[in-house]
Design a protein around this motif. Structure first.
Motif, mmCIF file in Angstrom:
data_model
loop_
_atom_site.group_PDB
_atom_site.id
_atom_site.type_symbol
_atom_site.label_atom_id
_atom_site.label_comp_id
_atom_site.label_asym_id
_atom_site.label_seq_id
_atom_site.Cartn_x
_atom_site.Cartn_y
_atom_site.Cartn_z
ATOM 1 N N ALA A 10 0.860 -1.184 0.000
ATOM 2 C CA ALA A 10 0.000 0.000 0.000
ATOM 3 C C ALA A 10 0.895 1.232 0.000
ATOM 4 O O ALA A 10 1.934 1.252 0.655
ATOM 5 N N GLY A 11 0.478 2.250 -0.759
ATOM 6 C CA GLY A 11 1.226 3.503 -0.817
ATOM 7 C C GLY A 11 0.315 4.670 -0.458
ATOM 8 O O GLY A 11 -0.900 4.603 -0.664
ATOM 9 N N VAL A 12 0.914 5.729 0.080
ATOM 10 C CA VAL A 12 0.144 6.876 0.543
ATOM 11 C C VAL A 12 0.710 8.180 -0.003
ATOM 12 O O VAL A 12 1.902 8.461 0.138
ATOM 13 N N ALA A 47 -5.873 -3.230 1.990
ATOM 14 C CA ALA A 47 -4.909 -2.214 1.566
ATOM 15 C C ALA A 47 -5.088 -0.893 2.310
ATOM 16 O O ALA A 47 -4.096 -0.245 2.671
ATOM 17 N N LEU A 48 -6.318 -0.463 2.551
ATOM 18 C CA LEU A 48 -6.546 0.799 3.261
ATOM 19 C C LEU A 48 -6.015 0.726 4.687
ATOM 20 O O LEU A 48 -5.346 1.646 5.160
ATOM 21 N N THR A 49 -6.277 -0.364 5.369
ATOM 22 C CA THR A 49 -5.764 -0.551 6.726
ATOM 23 C C THR A 49 -4.233 -0.530 6.717
ATOM 24 O O THR A 49 -3.600 0.082 7.586
ATOM 25 N N ALA A 50 -3.637 -1.187 5.732
ATOM 26 C CA ALA A 50 -2.178 -1.200 5.617
ATOM 27 C C ALA A 50 -1.636 0.205 5.378
ATOM 28 O O ALA A 50 -0.613 0.581 5.953
ATOM 29 N N ALA A 51 -2.313 0.987 4.546
ATOM 30 C CA ALA A 51 -1.860 2.346 4.260
ATOM 31 C C ALA A 51 -1.855 3.195 5.528
ATOM 32 O O ALA A 51 -0.882 3.915 5.809
ATOM 33 N N ILE A 52 -2.917 3.117 6.304
ATOM 34 C CA ILE A 52 -3.001 3.893 7.550
ATOM 35 C C ILE A 52 -1.945 3.410 8.544
ATOM 36 O O ILE A 52 -1.283 4.210 9.210
ATOM 37 N N ARG A 53 -1.759 2.100 8.636
ATOM 38 C CA ARG A 53 -0.727 1.542 9.519
ATOM 39 C C ARG A 53 0.664 2.018 9.101
ATOM 40 O O ARG A 53 1.468 2.437 9.936
ATOM 41 N N GLU A 54 0.953 1.973 7.797
ATOM 42 C CA GLU A 54 2.265 2.404 7.318
ATOM 43 C C GLU A 54 2.520 3.882 7.621
ATOM 44 O O GLU A 54 3.636 4.256 7.965
ATOM 45 N N LEU A 55 1.504 4.712 7.487
ATOM 46 C CA LEU A 55 1.676 6.129 7.832
ATOM 47 C C LEU A 55 2.064 6.294 9.297
ATOM 48 O O LEU A 55 2.900 7.123 9.634
ATOM 49 N N GLY A 56 1.457 5.498 10.156
ATOM 50 C CA GLY A 56 1.817 5.539 11.563
ATOM 51 C C GLY A 56 3.222 5.030 11.803
ATOM 52 O O GLY A 56 4.005 5.644 12.535
ATOM 53 N N GLU A 57 3.570 3.911 11.165
ATOM 54 C CA GLU A 57 4.889 3.309 11.372
ATOM 55 C C GLU A 57 6.019 4.144 10.792
ATOM 56 O O GLU A 57 7.112 4.193 11.367
ATOM 57 N N GLU A 71 -8.834 6.762 -3.736
ATOM 58 C CA GLU A 71 -8.026 5.570 -3.949
ATOM 59 C C GLU A 71 -7.711 5.522 -5.436
ATOM 60 O O GLU A 71 -8.581 5.803 -6.266
ATOM 61 N N ALA A 72 -6.477 5.196 -5.780
ATOM 62 C CA ALA A 72 -6.105 5.103 -7.194
ATOM 63 C C ALA A 72 -7.023 4.095 -7.881
ATOM 64 O O ALA A 72 -7.391 3.074 -7.289
ATOM 65 N N PRO A 73 -7.395 4.366 -9.126
ATOM 66 C CA PRO A 73 -8.368 3.513 -9.821
ATOM 67 C C PRO A 73 -7.876 2.102 -10.109
ATOM 68 O O PRO A 73 -8.687 1.207 -10.331
ATOM 69 N N GLU A 74 -6.571 1.891 -10.102
ATOM 70 C CA GLU A 74 -6.055 0.559 -10.398
ATOM 71 C C GLU A 74 -4.800 0.295 -9.589
ATOM 72 O O GLU A 74 -4.147 1.209 -9.094
ATOM 73 N N GLU A 75 -4.471 -0.978 -9.458
ATOM 74 C CA GLU A 75 -3.243 -1.378 -8.791
ATOM 75 C C GLU A 75 -2.072 -1.051 -9.728
ATOM 76 O O GLU A 75 -2.169 -1.252 -10.940
#
Length: 156
Positions: A10-12, A47-57, A71-75
């Motif tokens: 996941a990217g932010v 993916a959304l949960t991972a993105a929020i977690r990564e921002l915290g980490e 959210e980006a329209p595609e992977e």
């Protein structure tokens, strides 16, 4: 090229009130490269949960300082350069497949703290979105251009 799979990630893109984007300089990087927060998606994690977690980490940003915009329209995917395959992520992946999210940062600069329990950045700053492709390592440049294109309706 290789039969290895892509690492799920996941990217932010985090923008402040002035429309600038958070970028960090990796601790382990030898190049003068800056990047947006990103990281692996854990088994069973969306993916959304991972993105929020990564921002915290990575940036010490708490969920209450975030507003999801898009959210980006595609992977999106990128391949590692050949000399890095087999050396990164224990040699299990050829690159990453990423779900990207655009968040508005609702906090103040003091609410960013890269001195986390497992720091990944040695410095951070707010940058103009148009500068992102030339700030990232060359093998991720096309991916960053795709992220910018995907979120262009929400920027500037």
């Amino acid at each position: 090229m290789t039969d290895l799979p892509y690492r799920p990630c996941a990217g932010v893109m985090l923008i402040n009130r002035a429309g600038k984007v958070f970028v960090g300089q990796r601790i382990d990087a030898t190049l003068e490269a800056w990047q947006m927060p990103q990281g692996g998606i854990d088994p069973g994690e969306d993916a959304l949960t991972a993105a929020i977690r990564e921002l915290g980490e990575e940036a010490g940003v708490a969920p209450e300082h975030l507003e999801l915009i898009a959210e980006a329209p595609e992977e999106l995917t990128y391949d590692l350069p050949p000399e890095m395959i087999g050396k990164v992520w224990k040699g299990k992946y050829r690159g990453q497949r990423q779900r990207w999210f655009l968040f508005r940062f609702l906090g103040e600069d003091a609410d960013v703290n890269i001195a986390t329990s497992h720091p990944e950045f040695r410095a951070w700053r707010w940058s103009d979105p148009a500068d992102l492709p030339r700030m990232i390592v060359p093998f991720k440049r096309t991916l960053y251009e795709q992220v910018l294109a995907g979120f262009s309706a929400h920027l500037g």
